[in-house]
Design an enzyme around this catalytic site. Sequence first.
Site, PDB file in Angstrom:
ATOM      1  N   LYS A 104      -2.183 -18.477  -5.861  1.00 44.04           N
ATOM      2  CA  LYS A 104      -3.395 -17.163  -6.818  1.00 44.04           C
ATOM      3  C   LYS A 104      -3.336 -18.273  -8.617  1.00 44.04           C
ATOM      4  CE  LYS A 104      -3.807 -12.952  -8.843  1.00 44.04           C
ATOM      5  NZ  LYS A 104      -3.574 -11.338  -9.320  1.00 44.04           N
ATOM      6  N   GLY A 134      -5.153  -8.171  -1.933  1.00 47.70           N
ATOM      7  CA  GLY A 134      -5.213  -8.376  -3.872  1.00 47.70           C
ATOM      8  C   GLY A 134      -5.816  -9.295  -4.730  1.00 47.70           C
ATOM      9  N   LEU A 136      -6.753 -12.292  -2.678  1.00 44.12           N
ATOM     10  CA  LEU A 136      -8.074 -13.066  -2.500  1.00 44.12           C
ATOM     11  C   LEU A 136      -9.021 -12.042  -3.301  1.00 44.12           C
ATOM     12  CD1 LEU A 136      -9.307 -14.309   0.411  1.00 44.12           C
ATOM     13  CD2 LEU A 136     -10.712 -11.827   0.081  1.00 44.12           C
ATOM     14  N   THR A 158      -7.675  -5.501   2.839  1.00 40.33           N
ATOM     15  CA  THR A 158      -7.990  -5.460   3.435  1.00 40.33           C
ATOM     16  C   THR A 158      -5.801  -4.788   3.386  1.00 40.33           C
ATOM     17  OG1 THR A 158      -6.837  -7.714   3.839  1.00 40.33           O
ATOM     18  CG2 THR A 158      -9.182  -7.216   4.720  1.00 40.33           C
ATOM     19  N   THR A 159      -5.448  -4.829   2.461  1.00 41.57           N
ATOM     20  CA  THR A 159      -4.031  -4.666   2.367  1.00 41.57           C
ATOM     21  C   THR A 159      -3.896  -3.247   1.469  1.00 41.57           C
ATOM     22  OG1 THR A 159      -3.810  -5.300   0.035  1.00 41.57           O
ATOM     23  CG2 THR A 159      -3.309  -6.858   1.565  1.00 41.57           C
ATOM     24  N   LYS A 171     -10.723  -5.743 -12.593  1.00 42.66           N
ATOM     25  CA  LYS A 171     -10.206  -6.509 -13.546  1.00 42.66           C
ATOM     26  C   LYS A 171     -10.045  -8.277 -12.047  1.00 42.66           C
ATOM     27  CE  LYS A 171      -6.521  -4.677 -15.339  1.00 42.66           C
ATOM     28  NZ  LYS A 171      -5.279  -4.934 -16.080  1.00 42.66           N
ATOM     29  N   THR A 201      -2.777  -3.570  10.776  1.00 40.04           N
ATOM     30  CA  THR A 201      -2.218  -4.752  11.131  1.00 40.04           C
ATOM     31  C   THR A 201      -1.084  -5.321  10.214  1.00 40.04           C
ATOM     32  OG1 THR A 201      -4.162  -5.857  10.350  1.00 40.04           O
ATOM     33  CG2 THR A 201      -4.246  -5.714  12.666  1.00 40.04           C
ATOM     34  N   GLU A 213       1.947   1.322  -5.815  1.00 40.68           N
ATOM     35  CA  GLU A 213       1.326   1.777  -6.123  1.00 40.68           C
ATOM     36  C   GLU A 213       1.017   3.041  -6.437  1.00 40.68           C
ATOM     37  OE1 GLU A 213       0.201  -0.053  -8.849  1.00 40.68           O
ATOM     38  OE2 GLU A 213       0.562  -1.955  -8.386  1.00 40.68           O
TER      39      GLU A 213
HETATM   40  N1  LIG Z   1      -7.116  -6.829  -9.690  1.00 39.53           N
HETATM   41  C1  LIG Z   1      -6.530  -5.371 -10.355  1.00 39.53           C
HETATM   42  O1  LIG Z   1      -7.031  -4.660 -10.989  1.00 39.53           O
HETATM   43  C2  LIG Z   1      -5.017  -5.543  -9.484  1.00 39.53           C
HETATM   44  C3  LIG Z   1      -4.498  -4.656  -9.420  1.00 39.53           C
HETATM   45  C4  LIG Z   1      -3.720  -3.960  -8.433  1.00 39.53           C
HETATM   46  C5  LIG Z   1      -2.637  -5.385  -7.663  1.00 39.53           C
HETATM   47  N2  LIG Z   1      -3.352  -6.464  -8.022  1.00 39.53           N
HETATM   48  C6  LIG Z   1      -3.040  -8.223  -7.643  1.00 39.53           C
HETATM   49  O2  LIG Z   1      -3.027  -7.747  -5.946  1.00 39.53           O
HETATM   50  C7  LIG Z   1      -1.873  -8.630  -5.680  1.00 39.53           C
HETATM   51  C8  LIG Z   1      -1.176  -8.867  -4.715  1.00 39.53           C
HETATM   52  O3  LIG Z   1      -1.971  -8.044  -3.605  1.00 39.53           O
HETATM   53  P1  LIG Z   1      -1.939  -7.876  -2.230  1.00 39.53           P
HETATM   54  O4  LIG Z   1      -0.440  -6.190  -2.034  1.00 39.53           O
HETATM   55  O5  LIG Z   1      -2.844  -6.932  -1.601  1.00 39.53           O
HETATM   56  O6  LIG Z   1      -0.994  -8.743  -1.560  1.00 39.53           O
HETATM   57  P2  LIG Z   1      -1.701 -10.845  -1.053  1.00 39.53           P
HETATM   58  O7  LIG Z   1      -2.918 -10.401  -1.309  1.00 39.53           O
HETATM   59  O8  LIG Z   1      -1.007 -11.809  -0.705  1.00 39.53           O
HETATM   60  O9  LIG Z   1      -1.300  -9.972   0.600  1.00 39.53           O
HETATM   61  C9  LIG Z   1      -0.354 -10.044   1.401  1.00 39.53           C
HETATM   62  C10 LIG Z   1      -0.405 -10.548   2.760  1.00 39.53           C
HETATM   63  O10 LIG Z   1      -1.413  -9.503   3.223  1.00 39.53           O
HETATM   64  C11 LIG Z   1      -1.931 -10.836   4.468  1.00 39.53           C
HETATM   65  N3  LIG Z   1      -2.848 -10.084   4.586  1.00 39.53           N
HETATM   66  C12 LIG Z   1      -3.940  -8.727   4.682  1.00 39.53           C
HETATM   67  N4  LIG Z   1      -4.695  -8.823   5.469  1.00 39.53           N
HETATM   68  C13 LIG Z   1      -3.985  -8.376   6.455  1.00 39.53           C
HETATM   69  C14 LIG Z   1      -4.268  -6.696   7.471  1.00 39.53           C
HETATM   70  N5  LIG Z   1      -5.458  -6.372   7.133  1.00 39.53           N
HETATM   71  N6  LIG Z   1      -3.363  -7.524   7.939  1.00 39.53           N
HETATM   72  C15 LIG Z   1      -1.943  -7.852   8.382  1.00 39.53           C
HETATM   73  N7  LIG Z   1      -2.174  -8.479   7.280  1.00 39.53           N
HETATM   74  C16 LIG Z   1      -2.653  -8.968   5.928  1.00 39.53           C
HETATM   75  C17 LIG Z   1      -2.266 -11.463   4.010  1.00 39.53           C
HETATM   76  O11 LIG Z   1      -2.357 -12.797   4.254  1.00 39.53           O
HETATM   77  C18 LIG Z   1      -1.118 -11.998   2.675  1.00 39.53           C
HETATM   78  O12 LIG Z   1      -0.314 -12.718   3.730  1.00 39.53           O
HETATM   79  C19 LIG Z   1      -1.261  -9.139  -7.154  1.00 39.53           C
HETATM   80  O13 LIG Z   1      -1.765 -10.464  -7.340  1.00 39.53           O
HETATM   81  C20 LIG Z   1      -1.279  -8.490  -8.085  1.00 39.53           C
HETATM   82  O14 LIG Z   1      -1.468  -9.212  -9.417  1.00 39.53           O
HETATM   83  C21 LIG Z   1      -4.863  -6.785  -9.019  1.00 39.53           C
END
Ligand SMILES: NC(=O)c1ccc[n+]([C@@H]2O[C@H](COP(=O)([O-])OP(=O)(O)OC[C@H]3O[C@@H](n4cnc5c(N)ncnc54)[C@H](O)[C@@H]3O)[C@@H](O)[C@H]2O)c1
Length: 406
Positions: A104, A134, A136, A158-159, A171, A201, A213
């Site tokens: 990131k 998050g 991406l 997608t998460t 943000k 998935t 969260e």
């Molecule tokens: N902008 C904001 O307001 C805000 C709020 C909360 C969190 N965030 C940020 O979000 C990030 C965390 O996001 P996260 O938990 O989604 O982690 P991430 O984006 O790292 O995704 C986690 C993993 O899930 C995999 N993945 C994604 N979608 C999938 C699916 N449908 N099936 C299987 N695998 C999948 C990806 O390959 C990745 O390795 C942190 O960097 C945090 O700072 C931002």
Amino acid sequence: MTTLAPRPPHPHGLFTAGEPVRSWTVSTAKPVRYEVAFTPDVLDPRNPALARAGAPAPGPAPARRLLVVETTVDELYGDRIRAYCTARGLDHAVHVLTAHERLKTMDAVFSVVEAMDRFGVARRSEPVVALGGGVLLDVVGLACSLYRRSTPYVRVPTTLVGLVDAGVGAKTGVNFGPYKNRLGTYHPAAQTLLDPAFLATLDRRHVGNGTAEILKLALIKDRALFRLLEAYGPRLIAERFQGGPALRPVAREVLGRAVHGMLEELQGNLWEHELERVVDYGHSFSPTLEMRALPELLHGEAVCLDMALTTVVAERRGLVRPAERRRVLDLMRALRLPVWHRLCAPAVLEEALADTVRHRDGSQRLPLPVGIGGAVFVDDLTPDELAAAAAHLKEYHARTAVAGHA
Ligand SMILES: NC(=O)c1ccc[n+]([C@@H]2O[C@H](COP(=O)([O-])OP(=O)(O)OC[C@H]3O[C@@H](n4cnc5c(N)ncnc54)[C@H](O)[C@@H]3O)[C@@H](O)[C@H]2O)c1
């Protein structure tokens, strides 16, 4: 000094009382409007939502879209994404990007910018579509906010973290040096399409991570949501928020309450002019813990450590009853979230608090829970209180440890 009215009363109004004007104050307001909507079957070619999202009314030429898709998402859904675009007549390109916390960075942002240049994204009418977690979404959001000083984009989380948190606010950001989200902007997506089917998935740990969260919102503002998590949380995680006819309405309600609660708090304070934000609950110590522990702790896991600490602090201040503290910690355990980590040492926690005080402009503005479902802000947390809470949790952790957590 003169203050400029939105429209000057006279085109040559450069003189006040016979004197030339040499100083001006510009004041304007930028209205912000964006949409977040549950959109089941978002990749079904019969569903026009994704093709239409974020764009002005369709013109005669085929619409063009650059899609930025996270690598795992591309592996799992890439064929369907491309088939959707073809079926909807979109002239499209897919930029596949590996995204996780350690990637990131601005390099990831530049890779999106290069893809935008290669595709020749038009300034207003061709929103970039981001499909991923998050990380991406934050990376693409930052790239779009910088590109030509602002280019529209659409988010398809997608998460679970994406669905209830990263996908719904304003943000964007990337990490810089040892600091989390140190570089970022406020640039909400024109539209966010939420399709919980993507969670099917996701691996168990990432679903638990997102549930942290949801738990945050439950603890500071939604007692009914807490009860739902107590009753169904472990099953919702096990079944990836899908489930059969019995569980599906519960998943719907939990996700709906989480998104609604989040947006209720964000609306009205989108640019964070007000630094006392209840949604910062769980985010006082966690940024430092998460970055220090990388890649060991996921975002929501670090948030849970923070919530466990502040729950115990709140109990010791008489804000949370012992029985409530027990319920909170037991639920964290049932969700298989960590309540203590070796980094929860007094020196690290003090440093974390110092950085958060800088982030909150010189005051702690620390949200603490009041019972279950309420919150209060304090400015007088002491290192001793933190150390005592961490010691309590270390002991609780040792007593109740579940294999798999440090
Ligand atoms: N902008 C904001 O307001 C805000 C709020 C909360 C969190 N965030 C940020 O979000 C990030 C965390 O996001 P996260 O938990 O989604 O982690 P991430 O984006 O790292 O995704 C986690 C993993 O899930 C995999 N993945 C994604 N979608 C999938 C699916 N449908 N099936 C299987 N695998 C999948 C990806 O390959 C990745 O390795 C942190 O960097 C945090 O700072 C931002």
